[in-house]
Scaffold this motif. Structure first.
Motif, PDB file in Angstrom:
ATOM      1  N   GLY A  17       0.530  -1.348  -0.023  1.00 57.40           N
ATOM      2  CA  GLY A  17       0.057   0.522  -0.614  1.00 57.40           C
ATOM      3  C   GLY A  17       1.001   0.973  -0.296  1.00 57.40           C
ATOM      4  O   GLY A  17       0.575   2.603  -0.643  1.00 57.40           O
ATOM      5  N   LEU A  18       1.667   1.510   1.057  1.00 55.03           N
ATOM      6  CA  LEU A  18       3.269   2.677   0.755  1.00 55.03           C
ATOM      7  C   LEU A  18       3.374   2.465  -0.928  1.00 55.03           C
ATOM      8  O   LEU A  18       3.425   3.425  -1.137  1.00 55.03           O
ATOM      9  CB  LEU A  18       4.305   2.541   2.093  1.00 55.03           C
ATOM     10  N   ALA A  19       3.641   1.756  -1.264  1.00 58.92           N
ATOM     11  CA  ALA A  19       4.974   1.683  -2.589  1.00 58.92           C
ATOM     12  C   ALA A  19       3.668   2.150  -3.751  1.00 58.92           C
ATOM     13  O   ALA A  19       3.784   3.278  -4.481  1.00 58.92           O
ATOM     14  CB  ALA A  19       5.139  -0.020  -2.873  1.00 58.92           C
ATOM     15  N   VAL A  20       2.238   1.946  -3.794  1.00 67.19           N
ATOM     16  CA  VAL A  20       0.968   2.164  -4.567  1.00 67.19           C
ATOM     17  C   VAL A  20       0.667   3.179  -4.268  1.00 67.19           C
ATOM     18  O   VAL A  20       0.407   4.489  -5.157  1.00 67.19           O
ATOM     19  CB  VAL A  20      -0.142   1.658  -4.323  1.00 67.19           C
ATOM     20  N   GLY A  21       0.884   3.993  -3.288  1.00 71.02           N
ATOM     21  CA  GLY A  21       0.724   5.386  -2.970  1.00 71.02           C
ATOM     22  C   GLY A  21       2.126   6.777  -3.343  1.00 71.02           C
ATOM     23  O   GLY A  21       1.942   7.550  -3.744  1.00 71.02           O
ATOM     24  N   ALA A  60      11.306   4.929  -5.564  1.00 67.75           N
ATOM     25  CA  ALA A  60      11.181   4.310  -4.029  1.00 67.75           C
ATOM     26  C   ALA A  60       9.927   3.395  -4.123  1.00 67.75           C
ATOM     27  O   ALA A  60       9.644   2.694  -3.147  1.00 67.75           O
ATOM     28  CB  ALA A  60      11.344   5.333  -2.460  1.00 67.75           C
ATOM     29  N   GLY A  61       8.523   4.386  -4.713  1.00 69.95           N
ATOM     30  CA  GLY A  61       7.320   2.939  -4.898  1.00 69.95           C
ATOM     31  C   GLY A  61       7.936   1.738  -4.800  1.00 69.95           C
ATOM     32  O   GLY A  61       7.187   0.593  -4.757  1.00 69.95           O
ATOM     33  N   LEU A  62       8.274   1.943  -6.632  1.00 67.89           N
ATOM     34  CA  LEU A  62       9.060   1.163  -7.166  1.00 67.89           C
ATOM     35  C   LEU A  62       9.585  -0.287  -5.894  1.00 67.89           C
ATOM     36  O   LEU A  62       9.205  -1.285  -6.396  1.00 67.89           O
ATOM     37  CB  LEU A  62       9.937   1.186  -8.377  1.00 67.89           C
ATOM     38  N   VAL A  63      10.882   0.408  -5.460  1.00 64.32           N
ATOM     39  CA  VAL A  63      11.576  -0.672  -4.658  1.00 64.32           C
ATOM     40  C   VAL A  63      10.968  -1.105  -3.653  1.00 64.32           C
ATOM     41  O   VAL A  63      11.108  -2.219  -3.278  1.00 64.32           O
ATOM     42  CB  VAL A  63      13.318   0.367  -3.966  1.00 64.32           C
ATOM     43  N   LEU A  66       3.685   5.443  -5.399  1.00 64.39           N
ATOM     44  CA  LEU A  66       4.168   5.675  -7.523  1.00 64.39           C
ATOM     45  C   LEU A  66       2.390   6.318  -7.665  1.00 64.39           C
ATOM     46  O   LEU A  66       3.754   6.824  -9.036  1.00 64.39           O
ATOM     47  CB  LEU A  66       3.893   3.943  -7.666  1.00 64.39           C
ATOM     48  N   ASN A  67       1.742   6.554  -6.553  1.00 64.67           N
ATOM     49  CA  ASN A  67       0.593   7.020  -7.771  1.00 64.67           C
ATOM     50  C   ASN A  67       1.004   8.599  -7.276  1.00 64.67           C
ATOM     51  O   ASN A  67       0.867   9.820  -8.203  1.00 64.67           O
ATOM     52  CB  ASN A  67      -0.590   6.715  -7.119  1.00 64.67           C
ATOM     53  N   PHE A  68       1.016   9.266  -6.338  1.00 63.32           N
ATOM     54  CA  PHE A  68       1.285  10.696  -5.910  1.00 63.32           C
ATOM     55  C   PHE A  68       2.572  10.961  -5.250  1.00 63.32           C
ATOM     56  O   PHE A  68       2.759  12.496  -4.971  1.00 63.32           O
ATOM     57  CB  PHE A  68       0.261  10.343  -4.633  1.00 63.32           C
ATOM     58  N   GLY A  69       3.566  10.121  -5.777  1.00 61.56           N
ATOM     59  CA  GLY A  69       4.875  11.366  -5.700  1.00 61.56           C
ATOM     60  C   GLY A  69       5.182  11.562  -7.154  1.00 61.56           C
ATOM     61  O   GLY A  69       5.120  11.234  -8.089  1.00 61.56           O
ATOM     62  N   ASP A  70       6.669  11.909  -6.373  1.00 62.84           N
ATOM     63  CA  ASP A  70       7.706  13.214  -7.462  1.00 62.84           C
ATOM     64  C   ASP A  70       8.310  11.736  -8.122  1.00 62.84           C
ATOM     65  O   ASP A  70       8.222  10.605  -7.767  1.00 62.84           O
ATOM     66  CB  ASP A  70       8.319  14.114  -7.434  1.00 62.84           C
ATOM     67  N   THR A  71       9.068  11.741  -8.728  1.00 65.58           N
ATOM     68  CA  THR A  71       9.971  10.411  -9.309  1.00 65.58           C
ATOM     69  C   THR A  71      10.903  10.672  -8.706  1.00 65.58           C
ATOM     70  O   THR A  71      11.296   9.424  -8.594  1.00 65.58           O
ATOM     71  CB  THR A  71      10.865  11.262 -10.255  1.00 65.58           C
ATOM     72  N   VAL A  72      11.773  10.873  -7.575  1.00 64.46           N
ATOM     73  CA  VAL A  72      12.110   9.979  -6.540  1.00 64.46           C
ATOM     74  C   VAL A  72      11.381   9.553  -5.632  1.00 64.46           C
ATOM     75  O   VAL A  72      10.737   8.223  -4.897  1.00 64.46           O
ATOM     76  CB  VAL A  72      12.723  10.966  -5.262  1.00 64.46           C
ATOM     77  N   GLY A  73      10.235  10.053  -5.663  1.00 72.11           N
ATOM     78  CA  GLY A  73       8.780   9.083  -4.916  1.00 72.11           C
ATOM     79  C   GLY A  73       8.444   7.935  -5.540  1.00 72.11           C
ATOM     80  O   GLY A  73       8.437   6.704  -4.856  1.00 72.11           O
ATOM     81  N   ASN A 106      15.911   6.368  -0.312  1.00 69.46           N
ATOM     82  CA  ASN A 106      15.242   7.715  -0.690  1.00 69.46           C
ATOM     83  C   ASN A 106      15.290   8.882   0.309  1.00 69.46           C
ATOM     84  O   ASN A 106      14.629   9.316  -0.531  1.00 69.46           O
ATOM     85  CB  ASN A 106      13.532   6.598  -0.165  1.00 69.46           C
ATOM     86  N   LEU A 107      15.650   8.716   1.193  1.00 71.54           N
ATOM     87  CA  LEU A 107      15.787   9.704   2.190  1.00 71.54           C
ATOM     88  C   LEU A 107      17.073  10.412   1.689  1.00 71.54           C
ATOM     89  O   LEU A 107      16.905  11.346   1.465  1.00 71.54           O
ATOM     90  CB  LEU A 107      15.923   9.584   4.108  1.00 71.54           C
ATOM     91  N   GLY A 108      17.836   9.868   0.620  1.00 73.51           N
ATOM     92  CA  GLY A 108      19.811  10.268   0.757  1.00 73.51           C
ATOM     93  C   GLY A 108      19.187  10.948  -0.976  1.00 73.51           C
ATOM     94  O   GLY A 108      19.492  11.968  -1.434  1.00 73.51           O
ATOM     95  N   LEU A 109      18.252  10.089  -1.712  1.00 71.56           N
ATOM     96  CA  LEU A 109      17.935  10.934  -3.012  1.00 71.56           C
ATOM     97  C   LEU A 109      17.479  12.203  -2.548  1.00 71.56           C
ATOM     98  O   LEU A 109      16.923  13.593  -3.617  1.00 71.56           O
ATOM     99  CB  LEU A 109      16.918  10.155  -3.850  1.00 71.56           C
ATOM    100  N   ARG A 110      16.511  12.332  -2.005  1.00 70.24           N
ATOM    101  CA  ARG A 110      15.447  13.357  -1.814  1.00 70.24           C
ATOM    102  C   ARG A 110      16.827  14.425  -1.274  1.00 70.24           C
ATOM    103  O   ARG A 110      16.667  15.789  -1.812  1.00 70.24           O
ATOM    104  CB  ARG A 110      14.935  13.253  -0.421  1.00 70.24           C
ATOM    105  N   PHE A 111      17.687  14.418  -0.653  1.00 70.93           N
ATOM    106  CA  PHE A 111      18.104  15.300  -0.477  1.00 70.93           C
ATOM    107  C   PHE A 111      19.607  15.417  -1.521  1.00 70.93           C
ATOM    108  O   PHE A 111      19.838  16.492  -2.062  1.00 70.93           O
ATOM    109  CB  PHE A 111      19.575  15.501   0.839  1.00 70.93           C
ATOM    110  N   ILE A 112      19.720  14.738  -2.948  1.00 76.09           N
ATOM    111  CA  ILE A 112      21.127  14.664  -3.779  1.00 76.09           C
ATOM    112  C   ILE A 112      19.862  15.431  -4.945  1.00 76.09           C
ATOM    113  O   ILE A 112      20.250  16.111  -5.344  1.00 76.09           O
ATOM    114  CB  ILE A 112      21.224  13.626  -3.787  1.00 76.09           C
ATOM    115  N   VAL A 113      18.941  14.808  -5.337  1.00 74.38           N
ATOM    116  CA  VAL A 113      18.493  14.927  -6.434  1.00 74.38           C
ATOM    117  C   VAL A 113      17.164  15.847  -6.212  1.00 74.38           C
ATOM    118  O   VAL A 113      16.126  16.246  -5.157  1.00 74.38           O
ATOM    119  CB  VAL A 113      17.061  13.655  -6.875  1.00 74.38           C
ATOM    120  N   PRO A 114      17.199  17.809  -6.992  1.00 71.74           N
ATOM    121  CA  PRO A 114      16.692  18.485  -6.656  1.00 71.74           C
ATOM    122  C   PRO A 114      15.147  18.394  -6.665  1.00 71.74           C
ATOM    123  O   PRO A 114      14.690  17.561  -8.440  1.00 71.74           O
ATOM    124  CB  PRO A 114      17.317  19.703  -7.298  1.00 71.74           C
TER     125      PRO A 114
END
Length: 172
Positions: free
Chosen positions: A90-94, A106-109, A96-103, A161-169
């Motif tokens: 459920g977290l992954a589907v959320g 992370a949803g795919l993972v 994938l549907n409502f996140g940006d590229t990094v989200g 996911n947290l690391g990509l949040r700080f690296i990817v603008p």
């Protein structure tokens, strides 16, 4: 005189059966009296105690019944792992549907982790069920490596996911 004869008859009466024989399905007879010949008359190789214990309790070498508590505990464990898989899915589907590229990454993972965890839980369920059906004794049914691997993978995915949040603008 009649009193003495009655006492004599009482003295000559057969003794009651011992208490160990009281509940048996054997006929009640005295070992000293008219039925004493029956004591020696029984099938060859069969003792009195073996006839008395027939059908009472488990016999030596008889298969033990499967304990239903173990089977239900195995099923309960499997269902709790499935509950965790649905939560992660459920977290992954959320994401994938409502996140940006990094989200979405992370949803795919998290989705792949949930699917792998489902198959792992199913394999563990089947392996435990086989061991329970085989009535294996002294085997530890706990799964310490699976829980440790799951926690490690989840922490790794959250860390990435947290690391990509700080690296990817973000595009906001």
């Amino acid at each position: 005189m009649p009193v003495d004869s009655e006492i004599t008859v009482v003295r000559d009466a057969p003794s009651p059966a011992p208490e160990s024989e009281a509940g048996s399905d054997l006929p009640v007879y005295s070992t000293n009296g008219f039925f004493s010949f029956l004591e020696s008359w029984r099938p060859a190789g069969e003792s009195r105690s073996s006839r008395r214990n027939k059908g009472k309790g488990p016999q030596v070498g008889a298969p033990l019944p499967i304990n239903p508590k173990g089977l239900f505990a195995n099923e309960r464990t499997f269902l709790s792992w499935m509950n965790l898989c649905v939560t992660i899915g459920g977290l992954a589907v959320g994401l994938l549907n409502f996140g940006d590229t990094v989200g979405q990454m992370a949803g795919l993972v998290f989705g792949l982790i949930a699917i792998a965890l489902m198959f792992y839980a199913l394999m563990q369920f089947w392996a435990r069920a086989e061991r329970l059906q085989a009535r294996e004794k002294g085997i530890n049914f706990e799964d310490m490596t699976g829980a440790f691997a799951l926690v490690s993978i989840i922490f790794l995915a959250v860390g990435i996911n947290l690391g990509l949040r700080f690296i990817v603008p973000s595009k906001a």
